[in-house]
Design a protein around this motif. Structure first.
Motif, PDB file in Angstrom:
ATOM      1  N   THR A  64       0.792  -1.229   0.000  1.00 46.55           N
ATOM      2  CA  THR A  64       0.000   0.000   0.000  1.00 46.55           C
ATOM      3  C   THR A  64       0.829   1.286   0.000  1.00 46.55           C
ATOM      4  N   ASN A  65       2.167   1.183   0.171  1.00 38.86           N
ATOM      5  CA  ASN A  65       2.960   2.409   0.268  1.00 38.86           C
ATOM      6  C   ASN A  65       4.140   2.469  -0.698  1.00 38.86           C
ATOM      7  N   GLY A  66       4.261   1.480  -1.591  1.00 40.38           N
ATOM      8  CA  GLY A  66       5.360   1.462  -2.543  1.00 40.38           C
ATOM      9  C   GLY A  66       5.372   0.160  -3.317  1.00 40.38           C
ATOM     10  N   PHE A  67       6.473  -0.091  -4.004  1.00 40.73           N
ATOM     11  CA  PHE A  67       6.622  -1.292  -4.813  1.00 40.73           C
ATOM     12  C   PHE A  67       7.936  -1.972  -4.462  1.00 40.73           C
ATOM     13  N   LEU A  68       7.887  -3.279  -4.243  1.00 46.54           N
ATOM     14  CA  LEU A  68       9.104  -4.043  -3.992  1.00 46.54           C
ATOM     15  C   LEU A  68       9.561  -4.722  -5.279  1.00 46.54           C
ATOM     16  N   LEU A  69      10.863  -4.706  -5.498  1.00 46.70           N
ATOM     17  CA  LEU A  69      11.484  -5.412  -6.611  1.00 46.70           C
ATOM     18  C   LEU A  69      11.958  -6.765  -6.086  1.00 46.70           C
ATOM     19  N   TYR A  70      11.519  -7.835  -6.711  1.00 49.56           N
ATOM     20  CA  TYR A  70      11.937  -9.163  -6.274  1.00 49.56           C
ATOM     21  C   TYR A  70      13.063  -9.718  -7.137  1.00 49.56           C
ATOM     22  N   ILE A  85       3.659   3.861 -12.912  1.00 49.08           N
ATOM     23  CA  ILE A  85       3.126   4.985 -13.697  1.00 49.08           C
ATOM     24  C   ILE A  85       1.723   4.715 -14.213  1.00 49.08           C
ATOM     25  N   GLU A  86       1.265   3.460 -14.126  1.00 49.75           N
ATOM     26  CA  GLU A  86      -0.103   3.147 -14.540  1.00 49.75           C
ATOM     27  C   GLU A  86      -1.136   3.436 -13.441  1.00 49.75           C
ATOM     28  N   LEU A  87      -0.673   3.755 -12.234  1.00 55.10           N
ATOM     29  CA  LEU A  87      -1.629   4.088 -11.172  1.00 55.10           C
ATOM     30  C   LEU A  87      -2.433   5.320 -11.555  1.00 55.10           C
ATOM     31  N   SER A  88      -3.694   5.318 -11.197  1.00 55.33           N
ATOM     32  CA  SER A  88      -4.502   6.524 -11.406  1.00 55.33           C
ATOM     33  C   SER A  88      -4.022   7.597 -10.435  1.00 55.33           C
ATOM     34  N   ASP A  89      -4.433   8.829 -10.671  1.00 57.13           N
ATOM     35  CA  ASP A  89      -4.054   9.908  -9.763  1.00 57.13           C
ATOM     36  C   ASP A  89      -4.527   9.613  -8.339  1.00 57.13           C
ATOM     37  N   ASN A  90      -5.749   9.079  -8.196  1.00 59.09           N
ATOM     38  CA  ASN A  90      -6.265   8.754  -6.864  1.00 59.09           C
ATOM     39  C   ASN A  90      -5.461   7.635  -6.216  1.00 59.09           C
ATOM     40  N   GLU A  91      -5.108   6.604  -6.979  1.00 60.48           N
ATOM     41  CA  GLU A  91      -4.303   5.498  -6.440  1.00 60.48           C
ATOM     42  C   GLU A  91      -2.922   5.992  -6.010  1.00 60.48           C
ATOM     43  N   TYR A  92      -2.320   6.865  -6.839  1.00 53.60           N
ATOM     44  CA  TYR A  92      -1.010   7.413  -6.485  1.00 53.60           C
ATOM     45  C   TYR A  92      -1.103   8.259  -5.218  1.00 53.60           C
ATOM     46  N   THR A  93      -2.106   9.101  -5.132  1.00 55.92           N
ATOM     47  CA  THR A  93      -2.270   9.964  -3.956  1.00 55.92           C
ATOM     48  C   THR A  93      -2.414   9.123  -2.699  1.00 55.92           C
ATOM     49  N   LYS A  94      -3.181   8.056  -2.790  1.00 53.02           N
ATOM     50  CA  LYS A  94      -3.356   7.166  -1.638  1.00 53.02           C
ATOM     51  C   LYS A  94      -2.037   6.490  -1.267  1.00 53.02           C
ATOM     52  N   MET A  95      -1.280   6.026  -2.254  1.00 49.61           N
ATOM     53  CA  MET A  95       0.007   5.389  -1.980  1.00 49.61           C
ATOM     54  C   MET A  95       0.987   6.379  -1.357  1.00 49.61           C
ATOM     55  N   ALA A  96       1.035   7.591  -1.880  1.00 48.11           N
ATOM     56  CA  ALA A  96       1.929   8.614  -1.337  1.00 48.11           C
ATOM     57  C   ALA A  96       1.549   8.950   0.108  1.00 48.11           C
ATOM     58  N   ARG A  97       0.261   9.057   0.385  1.00 48.22           N
ATOM     59  CA  ARG A  97      -0.200   9.317   1.752  1.00 48.22           C
ATOM     60  C   ARG A  97       0.164   8.152   2.671  1.00 48.22           C
ATOM     61  N   ALA A  99       2.663   6.099   2.289  1.00 44.68           N
ATOM     62  CA  ALA A  99       4.117   6.151   2.497  1.00 44.68           C
ATOM     63  C   ALA A  99       4.445   7.128   3.617  1.00 44.68           C
ATOM     64  N   TYR A 100       3.876   8.318   3.537  1.00 46.97           N
ATOM     65  CA  TYR A 100       4.098   9.343   4.560  1.00 46.97           C
ATOM     66  C   TYR A 100       3.629   8.863   5.932  1.00 46.97           C
ATOM     67  N   GLU A 101       2.435   8.292   5.986  1.00 47.09           N
ATOM     68  CA  GLU A 101       1.870   7.853   7.270  1.00 47.09           C
ATOM     69  C   GLU A 101       2.651   6.693   7.870  1.00 47.09           C
ATOM     70  N   THR A 102       3.155   5.782   7.039  1.00 48.63           N
ATOM     71  CA  THR A 102       3.969   4.678   7.546  1.00 48.63           C
ATOM     72  C   THR A 102       5.184   5.210   8.284  1.00 48.63           C
ATOM     73  N   ILE A 103       5.861   6.150   7.681  1.00 48.94           N
ATOM     74  CA  ILE A 103       7.076   6.694   8.300  1.00 48.94           C
ATOM     75  C   ILE A 103       6.735   7.452   9.566  1.00 48.94           C
ATOM     76  N   ASN A 104       5.706   8.272   9.545  1.00 54.90           N
ATOM     77  CA  ASN A 104       5.354   9.040  10.731  1.00 54.90           C
ATOM     78  C   ASN A 104       4.813   8.175  11.866  1.00 54.90           C
ATOM     79  N   ARG A 105       4.240   7.039  11.523  1.00 49.67           N
ATOM     80  CA  ARG A 105       3.710   6.128  12.544  1.00 49.67           C
ATOM     81  C   ARG A 105       4.804   5.242  13.137  1.00 49.67           C
ATOM     82  N   GLU A 106       5.805   4.874  12.333  1.00 46.67           N
ATOM     83  CA  GLU A 106       6.756   3.857  12.767  1.00 46.67           C
ATOM     84  C   GLU A 106       8.215   4.291  12.848  1.00 46.67           C
ATOM     85  N   TYR A 107       8.600   5.386  12.199  1.00 48.20           N
ATOM     86  CA  TYR A 107      10.018   5.714  12.089  1.00 48.20           C
ATOM     87  C   TYR A 107      10.365   7.139  12.518  1.00 48.20           C
ATOM     88  N   THR A 108       9.602   7.681  13.439  1.00 51.39           N
ATOM     89  CA  THR A 108       9.911   9.005  13.979  1.00 51.39           C
ATOM     90  C   THR A 108      10.367   8.857  15.423  1.00 51.39           C
TER      91      THR A 108
END
Length: 142
Positions: A64-70, A85-97, A99-108
């Protein structure tokens, strides 16, 4: 409209925040990694990462917050970048949010302090021989 990838090249030093804020993704292919500080910094700016699943990277990035390369072939990179790059604008916005929330919840600092307090309480309870599973204990820490 057509979406494209613009490669800025290998970054060997810190960039001004105004340049970084214009990025949509951080591409981070690597064979080894410990604590992925660069990924944490970018995700903390709301920039999802496309990164190798090695070391601590898979502890930070999820579906939900990025893409892993296997894999680390050109084809692996191409497939993940296309998916990004195929994500819709809404899907990208959700993923970016996310990403931000993961870091602020777990890595601050506050997140680390809360985790340290939990670990200390668990250790005290264990040292006292109390049963943590019952949830029926009271403790005053001064």
């Amino acid at each position: 409209h057509t979406r494209s990838i613009q490669v800025t090249g290998v970054q060997t030093c810190a960039l001004p925040i105004y340049k970084v804020k214009s990025w949509k993704y951080l591409l981070f292919p690597t064979d080894t990694e410990g604590m992925p500080n660069g990924i944490i910094e970018m995700m903390g700016c709301g920039i999802p990462a496309i990164a190798s699943s090695v070391g601590g990277i898979s502890d930070v990035i999820c579906l939900t917050n990025g893409f892993l390369l296997y894999g680390s072939t050109v084809l692996d990179l191409k497939e993940r970048m296309e998916k990004a790059i195929e994500l819709s604008d809404n899907e990208y916005t959700k993923m970016a949010r996310n990403a931000y929330e993961t870091i602020n919840r777990e890595y601050t600092l506050p997140a680390a302090q809360a985790q340290a307090k939990k670990m200390a309480v668990r250790e005290i309870i264990d040292d006292m021989g109390m049963d943590r599973s019952s949830g029926s204990y009271f403790m005053a820490v001064l």
